[in-house]
Every structure is written in C-alpha cells, then in structure tokens.
Enzyme design. Sequence first.
Site, mmCIF file in Angstrom:
data_model
loop_
_atom_site.group_PDB
_atom_site.id
_atom_site.type_symbol
_atom_site.label_atom_id
_atom_site.label_comp_id
_atom_site.label_asym_id
_atom_site.label_seq_id
_atom_site.Cartn_x
_atom_site.Cartn_y
_atom_site.Cartn_z
ATOM 1 N N GLU A 275 0.839 -1.201 0.000
ATOM 2 C CA GLU A 275 0.000 0.000 0.000
ATOM 3 C C GLU A 275 0.871 1.247 0.000
ATOM 4 O O GLU A 275 1.804 1.351 0.797
ATOM 5 C CB GLU A 275 -0.878 0.053 1.244
ATOM 6 N N ARG A 291 -1.926 -10.961 2.431
ATOM 7 C CA ARG A 291 -3.091 -11.821 2.189
ATOM 8 C C ARG A 291 -3.631 -11.550 0.787
ATOM 9 O O ARG A 291 -3.222 -10.596 0.129
ATOM 10 C CB ARG A 291 -4.193 -11.463 3.196
HETATM 11 C C1 MV4 Z 1 -1.838 8.285 6.342
HETATM 12 C C2 MV4 Z 1 -2.576 9.342 5.756
HETATM 13 C C3 MV4 Z 1 -1.927 10.543 5.530
HETATM 14 N N1 MV4 Z 1 -0.634 10.680 5.899
HETATM 15 N N2 MV4 Z 1 -0.550 8.481 6.655
HETATM 16 C C4 MV4 Z 1 -5.531 5.273 6.855
HETATM 17 C C5 MV4 Z 1 -5.539 3.849 7.262
HETATM 18 C C6 MV4 Z 1 -4.135 3.449 7.496
HETATM 19 N N3 MV4 Z 1 -3.842 2.259 6.754
HETATM 20 C C7 MV4 Z 1 -3.308 4.601 7.077
HETATM 21 N N4 MV4 Z 1 -4.174 5.657 6.691
HETATM 22 C C8 MV4 Z 1 -3.695 6.887 6.339
HETATM 23 N N5 MV4 Z 1 -2.389 7.096 6.606
HETATM 24 C C9 MV4 Z 1 0.022 9.677 6.449
HETATM 25 N N6 MV4 Z 1 1.296 9.844 6.806
HETATM 26 C C10 MV4 Z 1 -3.905 9.125 5.452
HETATM 27 C C11 MV4 Z 1 -4.480 7.899 5.765
HETATM 28 C C12 MV4 Z 1 -5.869 7.793 5.435
HETATM 29 C C13 MV4 Z 1 -6.308 6.993 4.390
HETATM 30 C C14 MV4 Z 1 -5.434 6.204 3.666
HETATM 31 C C15 MV4 Z 1 -5.884 5.425 2.642
HETATM 32 C C16 MV4 Z 1 -7.227 5.432 2.306
HETATM 33 C C17 MV4 Z 1 -8.124 6.182 3.017
HETATM 34 C C18 MV4 Z 1 -7.681 6.980 4.063
HETATM 35 C C19 MV4 Z 1 -8.590 7.755 4.759
HETATM 36 C C20 MV4 Z 1 -8.148 8.520 5.788
HETATM 37 C C21 MV4 Z 1 -6.801 8.548 6.120
#
Ligand code: MV4
Length: 450
Positions: A275, A291
Amino acid sequence: MFKKVLIANRGEIALRINRACRELGVKTVAIFSEPDRESLHVRHANEAFCVGPGPAARSYLSIPNIISTALITHCDAVHPGYGFLAENARFAQICADHGLAFIGPPAEVIATMGDKATAKRVMREAKVETTPGTDILESVDKARRAARDLGYPVLLKATAGGGGKGMRVVAGPDQLERAFNSAQNEAEASFKDGRLYMEKLIVSPRHIEVQVLGDNFGSIVLLGERDCSVQKPSHQKLIEEAPAANLSDKARQSLLAMALRAAQAVHYSNAGTLEFLVSGDRVYFMEMNTRIQVEHPVTEMVYNIDLVKEQIRIAAGEPLGYTQADLKPRGHAIECRINAEDASNNFAPAAGTVTNVVFPGGPGIRVDTHIYSGATVPPYYDSLLAKIVAFGETREAAIARMERALRETVIEGVNTTVAQCLEVLATDAFIKGRYTIDFLPGLMRRDDAA
Ligand code: MV4
C-alpha cells in the site's frame, strides 16, 4: 498439488477459494459457525464442519477448532482468505507445525509486516521511500519532540494497527497529549499492544496499492496497481479500480520500482499487496498486506489471471512459470462493494434477511457473492454481500457498464451501498478520475447537510 484444502473463512471469499480449488481438482473442506449453516460456501464444499457459535472468537478465529478440523479431515493445506486469521502469524506457524501448508507467506514475513513500525524500518533499509516519521514513541514527551521536528499536522499510528484503528490526526501541540493517550488506549484495547509511532500527515493523497506474487524459488512479479481511494470515514473501501486513472508515468514507475524492491527485500512469497500514499509524483510506502485482498478481482480482470489459483499453486511448491514480461494488462476494471448497512444508523453494518435478490450479468460483468434470495446476514461478521466487477476496454466503458449493472441489481430486505456507488459513479471527480482519499467523506458530508 494438494489433495484437500481447508477453507478457513466464510462468505464470498470462501466461495471464491472453493471455486479455485475445484478447478484445480483439489477437494475442499468448509468450516462454518452455527448461524452460517445454510451458507453457500457450506453447500459448495466437498465436506463442511461446524466449528462453533456465531461470535467469530469462538468459530472462525478458533485456532484449535480449525486445526483439528483440518487434521481430522486429512487436509494438506489451509487457505485463510482475508480477515479472520489471514494475517495471524501464530496461526500460520501452527499450521506449519501440524504439517498443513498455509496458503500465504511464511509466518515470519506475516509477523514482520504485521508490525507497521517494523515494516517501515525494513522498507527504509531497502531504500523504499516511506512516509516521513518515527519509530516507536515511548512517551508523550518523545512524541512532542518528534512532532516539532516533523512539523504539524502529524498522524499518530498504532504499530499493531492498519486500517485506521488507533490512528489520530494531531493538528497542533495543544492536541498532542490527548491524542496520544486516546490512540494508545484504543490500540491497547483493540490489539493488546498500545505502541504508537508518528508520521507527517500527507494531505489529500491517493491510496494506490500494488499486487505482487512471489513463488518459493525467489521469483517475484508485479500485477500492476489498484486505486482504492474511494473509502468511507470508517476506512471501508467502496470502489476500487485497476489501473489507477491519471497516474503520471513518473509516479507509476516509482510505485512499481518501490513495490518490487519492497517485495524482494523480504523475500516475499505467495500473494501480497503493498500500500502506498501517492501525492502528485511523490510515492510513499505505507503498509504491506500479506493476504489476498477483497479487491483482487479488478487485477484478475485486467491481467486475465486467477490470483487464488496462483496462491494455491505457489503454496504447493510450483514455480510461477512466467516472468514480468509475460504479464500485460488490458482494459480497465472497476469493483463496487455491496454491503448491507443501515442508512438510518450512520451507515453502520446491518444484519437481516435478504428476501429477494437479482444480480446483474451480461458482457464484462463479474459478481462475487454468497447471497441468494432468503440468505441471512448474521450480525457477527463484516457485512459484505457482493462485489460487482465491471470490465471495459476503456475506463469510460467500464464506468458505463458498472452503472448499467448497478441499475440491474435488486436487493430487498436489507439496505445496501448500491445507491452510494451509483452516486459516486455520477460525480465529476470520479468520471474524470481525479479523486483522493478525501473525496467520499466530502460527498457524504454534503449528504448529511441536505
Ligand atoms: C496516512 C494518511 C496521511 N498521511 N498516513 C488510513 C488507514 C491506514 N492504513 C493509514 N491511513 C492513512 N495514513 C500519512 N502519513 C492518510 C491515511 C488515510 C487513508 C489512507 C488510505 C485510504 C483512506 C484513508 C482515509 C483517511 C486517512
């Protein structure tokens, strides 16, 4: 090849695995909880055994019940699907210890990637660009200093997390202590591991992931990317597509180069997903999922490959049998997730009985579902009813086909996400392929105000 596989899952993915096994000439053993007795995955398997009552902790997560079922039925392998035990390193190791092939990567790789701070450290060492941030923060004081260095806004994340649990945006120093304590408590309650790390907040990125396959002989191939930016505030994905629209050549090249370096660095085997957050041409590694993913069908459609069969073949010790040069994507695929949800209760997952259902068909449409007229949706599990996947030679054709398919869809007895999917498909941002992770929450907020 294996003779018999235990499918340690339920719902559409259990059916999906059963189909792959049948086509490979492999016998299947289904497991089910008491409320899932009438499920399609039970009917389609060669054998099926009840492993406990409704609550997942006592059935689909019961390692003793699942392992003993596999041993009694003389299975030689276990497919965990997604969710439940799919990324449980202890389960993978227990399978191996009992002579059962775990259809996934080795337990050590699952453990390394499951700890998000460790995964980032490993990736940094492999020269994969990660979101700027810290390792584990032992105290609020250390967090305060780190935030000052990174510059606000920052994000606190749980190392045992993923998917947003134990995650907090911190806009300024006055919010830090409170956010740290609540994130720590949430992580401790959810994962029995309250350890946190911090990242610089990337504002309005896209969430793009890369599919990898590795065999047990060191060969690794990439199967392109999926854009999964259309997510609800609960981090539940609603629509995914492959390839990503409007991705610059530069961004796509760094995405694929980083994914390959990342997979090679951990000697990855079986199916996995890297990701990334993508902001303009900048690409940052975020997490690796060890997975098969819910949205794997969009990759299958554009690469004309069966990823679940590949998983099984790889686990059975077969080499990939093709190289990166043999893999050429074609056309465009979009997946809409149809979930049962309660619109009157903030779109919370809903249970109930599907009284009547008609799924779409015709050219270029694939439906992965375990739902039939009269099927019940128990309250214990995630509420995914179906994945509708549309293929087109172009993105425009795939969108038109998806819209047509959603309009053919009839699901009565429970509220679903069909209308939400249609609403997204009609937006300018989606049609133009210019959306980020902020897109759907924005759309939903406008709905609330109306
Ligand atoms: C982030 C981000 C912005 N900046 N990291 C959301 C779930 C987790 N897997 C990590 N996520 C995020 N990490 C940084 N440094 C924004 C998110 C995030 C997000 C990421 C992917 C898809 C949807 C999202 C919705 C809100 C926040």
